[in-house]
Design an enzyme around this catalytic site. Structure first.
Site, short mmCIF file in Angstrom:
data_model
loop_
_atom_site.label_atom_id
_atom_site.label_comp_id
_atom_site.label_asym_id
_atom_site.label_seq_id
_atom_site.Cartn_x
_atom_site.Cartn_y
_atom_site.Cartn_z
N ARG A 81 33.49 38.65 -1.24
CA ARG A 81 34.40 39.15 -2.28
C ARG A 81 33.71 39.33 -3.63
O ARG A 81 32.93 38.50 -4.06
CB ARG A 81 35.58 38.21 -2.45
CG ARG A 81 36.50 38.64 -3.58
CD ARG A 81 37.79 37.88 -3.60
NE ARG A 81 37.60 36.45 -3.82
CZ ARG A 81 38.59 35.60 -3.91
NH1 ARG A 81 39.84 36.00 -3.79
NH2 ARG A 81 38.35 34.32 -4.10
N ARG B 109 51.22 24.72 -5.32
CA ARG B 109 50.19 24.38 -4.34
C ARG B 109 50.29 22.94 -3.90
O ARG B 109 49.50 22.51 -3.04
CB ARG B 109 48.82 24.56 -5.00
CG ARG B 109 48.02 25.74 -4.52
CD ARG B 109 46.79 25.73 -5.37
NE ARG B 109 45.70 26.45 -4.81
CZ ARG B 109 45.43 27.71 -5.12
NH1 ARG B 109 46.21 28.41 -5.89
NH2 ARG B 109 44.35 28.27 -4.64
N LYS C 193 46.84 36.90 -1.03
CA LYS C 193 47.98 36.68 -1.94
C LYS C 193 47.85 37.58 -3.16
O LYS C 193 48.81 38.26 -3.56
CB LYS C 193 48.05 35.21 -2.40
CG LYS C 193 48.18 34.21 -1.27
CD LYS C 193 48.24 32.78 -1.77
CE LYS C 193 46.98 32.29 -2.47
NZ LYS C 193 45.78 32.20 -1.60
N ARG D 276 37.88 24.42 -0.27
CA ARG D 276 39.21 25.00 -0.59
C ARG D 276 40.09 25.07 0.65
O ARG D 276 41.30 24.86 0.60
CB ARG D 276 39.03 26.39 -1.21
CG ARG D 276 38.51 26.33 -2.64
CD ARG D 276 37.82 27.60 -3.07
NE ARG D 276 38.68 28.77 -3.10
CZ ARG D 276 38.22 30.02 -3.07
NH1 ARG D 276 36.92 30.26 -2.98
NH2 ARG D 276 39.06 31.01 -3.12
N ARG E 238 32.98 35.24 -7.84
CA ARG E 238 33.57 34.04 -8.42
C ARG E 238 32.71 32.81 -8.12
O ARG E 238 32.10 32.71 -7.07
CB ARG E 238 34.99 33.83 -7.84
CG ARG E 238 36.05 34.50 -8.65
CD ARG E 238 37.41 34.50 -8.01
NE ARG E 238 37.83 33.25 -7.37
CZ ARG E 238 39.05 33.07 -6.86
NH1 ARG E 238 39.95 34.04 -6.91
NH2 ARG E 238 39.37 31.93 -6.28
P1 AP5 Z 1 42.66 38.05 -2.21
O1 AP5 Z 1 43.84 38.94 -2.36
O2 AP5 Z 1 41.79 37.81 -3.41
O3 AP5 Z 1 43.12 36.66 -1.55
P2 AP5 Z 1 43.84 35.40 -2.19
O4 AP5 Z 1 44.74 34.83 -1.16
O5 AP5 Z 1 44.45 35.76 -3.52
O6 AP5 Z 1 42.57 34.45 -2.36
P3 AP5 Z 1 42.07 33.57 -3.56
O7 AP5 Z 1 40.70 33.08 -3.20
O8 AP5 Z 1 42.18 34.26 -4.88
O9 AP5 Z 1 43.06 32.43 -3.48
P4 AP5 Z 1 42.84 31.05 -3.95
O10 AP5 Z 1 44.18 30.53 -3.67
O11 AP5 Z 1 41.73 30.25 -3.40
O12 AP5 Z 1 42.36 31.25 -5.48
P5 AP5 Z 1 43.09 31.07 -6.85
O13 AP5 Z 1 42.49 32.03 -7.78
O14 AP5 Z 1 44.56 31.01 -6.69
O15 AP5 Z 1 41.78 38.62 -1.00
C1 AP5 Z 1 40.55 37.99 -0.65
C2 AP5 Z 1 39.55 39.07 -0.17
O16 AP5 Z 1 40.04 39.65 1.04
C3 AP5 Z 1 39.36 40.24 -1.16
O17 AP5 Z 1 38.02 40.66 -1.08
C4 AP5 Z 1 40.32 41.31 -0.63
O18 AP5 Z 1 39.87 42.62 -0.96
C5 AP5 Z 1 40.27 41.05 0.88
N1 AP5 Z 1 41.52 41.34 1.57
C6 AP5 Z 1 42.80 41.07 1.16
N2 AP5 Z 1 43.69 41.43 2.11
C7 AP5 Z 1 42.96 41.92 3.15
C8 AP5 Z 1 43.32 42.44 4.45
N3 AP5 Z 1 44.61 42.52 4.87
N4 AP5 Z 1 42.31 42.84 5.28
C9 AP5 Z 1 41.01 42.77 4.87
N5 AP5 Z 1 40.61 42.29 3.66
C10 AP5 Z 1 41.59 41.86 2.81
O19 AP5 Z 1 42.64 29.60 -7.26
C11 AP5 Z 1 41.31 29.28 -7.58
C12 AP5 Z 1 41.21 27.83 -8.02
O20 AP5 Z 1 42.03 27.62 -9.19
C13 AP5 Z 1 41.72 26.80 -7.00
O21 AP5 Z 1 40.74 26.46 -6.04
C14 AP5 Z 1 42.06 25.63 -7.93
O22 AP5 Z 1 40.91 24.95 -8.36
C15 AP5 Z 1 42.66 26.34 -9.15
N6 AP5 Z 1 44.11 26.53 -9.03
C16 AP5 Z 1 44.78 27.72 -8.97
N7 AP5 Z 1 46.09 27.53 -8.84
C17 AP5 Z 1 46.27 26.18 -8.81
C18 AP5 Z 1 47.41 25.36 -8.66
N8 AP5 Z 1 48.64 25.88 -8.50
N9 AP5 Z 1 47.23 24.02 -8.66
C19 AP5 Z 1 46.01 23.47 -8.83
N10 AP5 Z 1 44.88 24.20 -8.96
C20 AP5 Z 1 45.01 25.54 -8.95
#
Ligand code: AP5
Length: 213
Positions: free
Chosen positions: A128, A91, A16, A168, A157
């Site tokens: 990552r 979410r 994402k 997660r 992270r």
């Molecule tokens: P990346 O682009 O970082 O993936 P992502 O989907 O953004 O993954 P995240 O782990 O950031 O999502 P998340 O939803 O768990 O975390 P968030 O920060 O929102 O890609 C991942 C890896 O794959 C990278 O190394 C990239 O280079 C690689 N990659 C990407 N595309 C690729 C491809 N096509 N092929 C190969 N490799 C690829 O949330 C973190 C925490 O915050 C949550 O757990 C929660 O506690 C809190 N939080 C955030 N938002 C909310 C909410 N709305 N409500 C409640 N709690 C929340």
């Protein structure tokens, strides 16, 4: 400036953040990432950051009221009518309903769900590294010594441990996956195969947006 309101859905590690950055750059959209905003609050040790930390570390969702106020405040700051790509929000159904109420007219325009198999998600997140400054993600198989976008330091992270990754994924299935049906019912859901190369996934995502325009 394109005025389209996009939600990117998908499990942790689906890409994402990777795709949101490209969409925002190429289409002039405002990129709002709830996880990035929460990590900035943590770094500044704000009240919200301190409250959110234990949830994030263990892979649980931060309570709805805190996240909704934070993200809607950010959308309001940039204006409701500008194009926006939301990454990591909503979410939960409560967050999705709050977003619909806050958005002018008929809520968001497009919900794009990026699908990836679980073994691949675990591989991506386990390896990552992200930039401390701009949050750009890298994978340890192919990583520069500093961020190639801004020169920032790269780090792992706190929630990219095996235990938190698995929690997660479970939380995604129980809390967030129901949003696919929510947006499908609204006729706004589009699914793309996120298991392909990054550029190919970008092409598929942009195709969805182009077909909407
Ligand atoms: P990346 O682009 O970082 O993936 P992502 O989907 O953004 O993954 P995240 O782990 O950031 O999502 P998340 O939803 O768990 O975390 P968030 O920060 O929102 O890609 C991942 C890896 O794959 C990278 O190394 C990239 O280079 C690689 N990659 C990407 N595309 C690729 C491809 N096509 N092929 C190969 N490799 C690829 O949330 C973190 C925490 O915050 C949550 O757990 C929660 O506690 C809190 N939080 C955030 N938002 C909310 C909410 N709305 N409500 C409640 N709690 C929340």
């Amino acid at each position: 400036m394109l005025s389209v309101r996009i939600v990117l859905l998908g499990p942790p590690g689906a890409g994402k953040g990777t795709q949101a950055v490209v969409l925002a750059d190429q289409m002039g959209l405002v990129h709002i990432a709830s996880g990035d905003l929460l990590r900035k609050h943590q770094a500044r040790e704000t009240e919200l950051g301190l409250k959110a930390r234990s949830y994030m570390q263990s892979g649980l969702l931060v309570p709805d009221d805190l996240v909704i106020a934070m993200v809607l405040g950010e959308i309001g700051r940039d204006g409701n009518n500008m194009g926006v790509v939301l990454d990591g929000f909503p979410r939960t159904l409560e967050q999705a309903k709050a977003l619909d109420e806050a958005m002018a007219e008929n809520g968001i325009d497009l919900a794009i769900s990026i699908g990836v198999s679980e073994p691949e998600l675990v591989r991506r997140l386990g390896g990552r590294l992200v930039c401390r400054e701009c949050q750009a993600p890298y994978h340890q198989d192919n990583v520069p010594s500093i961020c190639s976008r801004c020169g920032g330091e790269l780090y792992q992270r706190e929630d990219d441990t095996i235990e938190a990754i698995h929690r997660r994924l479970v939380v995604y299935q129980s809390e967030t996956a129901p949003l696919l049906d929510y947006y499908h019912q609204q006729g706004k859901l589009h699914q793309v195969d996120g298991g392909r190369e990054v550029d190919e996934v970008t092409r598929l995502v942009i195709e969805v947006v182009d077909n909407y325009r």
